[in-house]
Enzyme design. Structure first.
Site, short mmCIF file in Angstrom:
data_model
loop_
_atom_site.label_atom_id
_atom_site.label_comp_id
_atom_site.label_asym_id
_atom_site.label_seq_id
_atom_site.Cartn_x
_atom_site.Cartn_y
_atom_site.Cartn_z
N SER A 134 4.89 3.31 14.02
CA SER A 134 3.44 3.40 14.17
C SER A 134 3.03 4.10 15.46
CB SER A 134 2.86 1.98 14.17
OG SER A 134 1.52 1.95 14.57
N PHE A 177 0.82 -1.21 0.00
CA PHE A 177 0.00 0.00 0.00
C PHE A 177 0.86 1.27 0.00
CE2 PHE A 177 -2.44 2.68 3.31
CZ PHE A 177 -2.97 3.52 2.34
N TYR A 197 2.32 -5.92 18.16
CA TYR A 197 2.68 -5.12 16.99
C TYR A 197 3.35 -3.82 17.43
CZ TYR A 197 2.06 -1.80 13.17
OH TYR A 197 2.26 -0.82 12.23
N ASP A 240 12.16 -12.36 0.34
CA ASP A 240 11.78 -12.04 1.72
C ASP A 240 12.96 -11.36 2.41
OD1 ASP A 240 11.17 -12.30 4.58
OD2 ASP A 240 9.59 -13.67 3.95
N LYS A 292 7.40 -2.68 16.90
CA LYS A 292 7.77 -1.41 16.26
C LYS A 292 8.69 -0.59 17.17
CE LYS A 292 5.79 -1.30 12.19
NZ LYS A 292 6.61 -1.16 10.96
N LEU A 307 5.61 -10.48 -1.83
CA LEU A 307 4.24 -10.52 -2.37
C LEU A 307 3.27 -11.29 -1.49
CD1 LEU A 307 4.94 -10.96 -6.21
CD2 LEU A 307 4.55 -8.85 -4.91
N THR A 359 1.66 -9.90 1.02
CA THR A 359 0.56 -8.94 1.09
C THR A 359 0.67 -7.87 0.01
OG1 THR A 359 1.74 -7.59 2.72
CG2 THR A 359 0.21 -9.26 3.57
N ASP A 375 10.11 -7.39 -2.38
CA ASP A 375 8.83 -7.73 -1.75
C ASP A 375 8.58 -9.22 -1.98
OD1 ASP A 375 5.90 -7.93 -1.22
OD2 ASP A 375 5.99 -5.73 -1.23
N GLN A 400 4.73 -6.89 9.24
CA GLN A 400 3.41 -7.38 9.65
C GLN A 400 2.74 -6.19 10.32
OE1 GLN A 400 0.14 -8.34 11.06
NE2 GLN A 400 1.43 -8.07 12.88
#
Length: 304
Positions: free
Chosen positions: A116, A11, A140, A51, A144, A33, A35, A31, A75
């Protein structure tokens, strides 16, 4: 510059690749792929399907040195991190370590890292500044924060520069092509499919939504600014999920019903980040109003 983007088929990464190519940089994307979406890859970029956790896969960085690396591969789902903390740490911590080792051995000048708002946890001192002590409420958010600390130590010991960008809730076109993504993605997809919207909890929880194009402009600014800094990337504005859902239904021109379900473990109740440090250090500020960004996002999913 010669630039590597990890997660560049995803994204944010794919939008970033478009912007860097438009600015005249040479771009390579790595990537796996899992996601990411191959259709989002710009044809002008070099693509390597691999990866980042694989040191062998990153060995090309020695023979093809990069000036700057953007690390977008991760992730990104809070519920997934609670369901499987091991997988979350494997992707977010070991993935970064593999990249940092390749970066320092190949002479990379700088790593720009996507962190994040989840690092802050449920802190009521809004809008949150970068000086607040992180207190993540999900694995998560914890991974981070830990990766931020790795970057600081790599700079201390090896001289590898970095800028950390702590995103608030990012939204926009291309989000969630393989199921990941935040509430705006979920609502936009449901509206396109003419299905009811479900808010988990009473809907009074708030988020600070930042458009992907504004996130990209902050990343581009960090190419030459923000050495050794941690900066929030946000709008510094809260909206409740109830108000968000109502606005999106109105913009869609439908009478889609809005439902409520049980609150989810690990979700933050209120979130709003100060972006004053980014204004000062990166000479950056958000430009896209939420309603304008929502209209573009809803159009994108209708066209899909």
């Amino acid at each position: 510059m010669n630039i590597l983007i990890t997660g560049g088929a995803g994204f944010i990464g794919s939008h970033l690749a478009d912007a860097l190519l438009a600015a005249g940089h040479d771009v390579t994307i790595i990537d796996n792929l899992s996601t990411g979406t191959k259709e989002f890859l710009p044809p002008e970029a070099r693509f390597i399907e691999a990866d980042v956790r694989s040191r062998d896969a990153l060995s090309f960085m020695v023979s093809h040195p990069f000036d700057v690396v953007y690390h977008e591969a991760a992730q990104t789902m809070v519920p997934a991190s609670i369901d499987d903390p091991y997988h979350d740490a494997d992707e977010n911590i070991l993935g970064l370590l593999s990249l940092l080792e390749a970066a320092r051995k190949s002479g990379v000048r700088k790593v720009i890292f996507s962190s994040s708002a989840a690092v802050y946890g449920d802190n009521p001192a809004l809008p949150l500044t970068e000086e607040e002590t992180p207190q993540p409420t999900s694995f998560y958010g914890l991974t981070k924060w830990m990766t931020e600390r790795y970057l600081a130590l790599y700079r201390q010991y090896y001289g590898l520069d970095y800028t950390v960008l702590r995103y608030s809730n990012v939204y926009g076109p291309r989000q969630g092509a393989h199921g990941e993504g935040g509430v705006i993605y979920i609502f936009a997809k449901l509206l396109a499919e003419r299905k009811p919207l479900t808010i988990f909890g009473d809907g009074t929880q708030t988020r600070d939504f930042i458009n992907v194009h504004d996130v990209v402009s902050a990343n581009v600014a960090a190419l030459t600014r923000g050495s050794g800094a941690v900066c929030n990337v946000s709008t510094e504005t809260e909206i409740t999920l109830n108000d968000l859902a109502a606005a999106m239904v109105r913009l869609s021109g439908t009478d889609t019903p809005i439902c409520h379900g049980p609150a989810r473990a690990g979700d933050i109740y209120r979130s709003c980040l100060s972006h004053q440090k980014a204004r000062s250090l990166l000479d950056w500020s958000p430009r896209i109003p939420l309603i304008e960004g929502l209209e573009e996002t809803i159009r994108f999913f209708k066209q899909q």
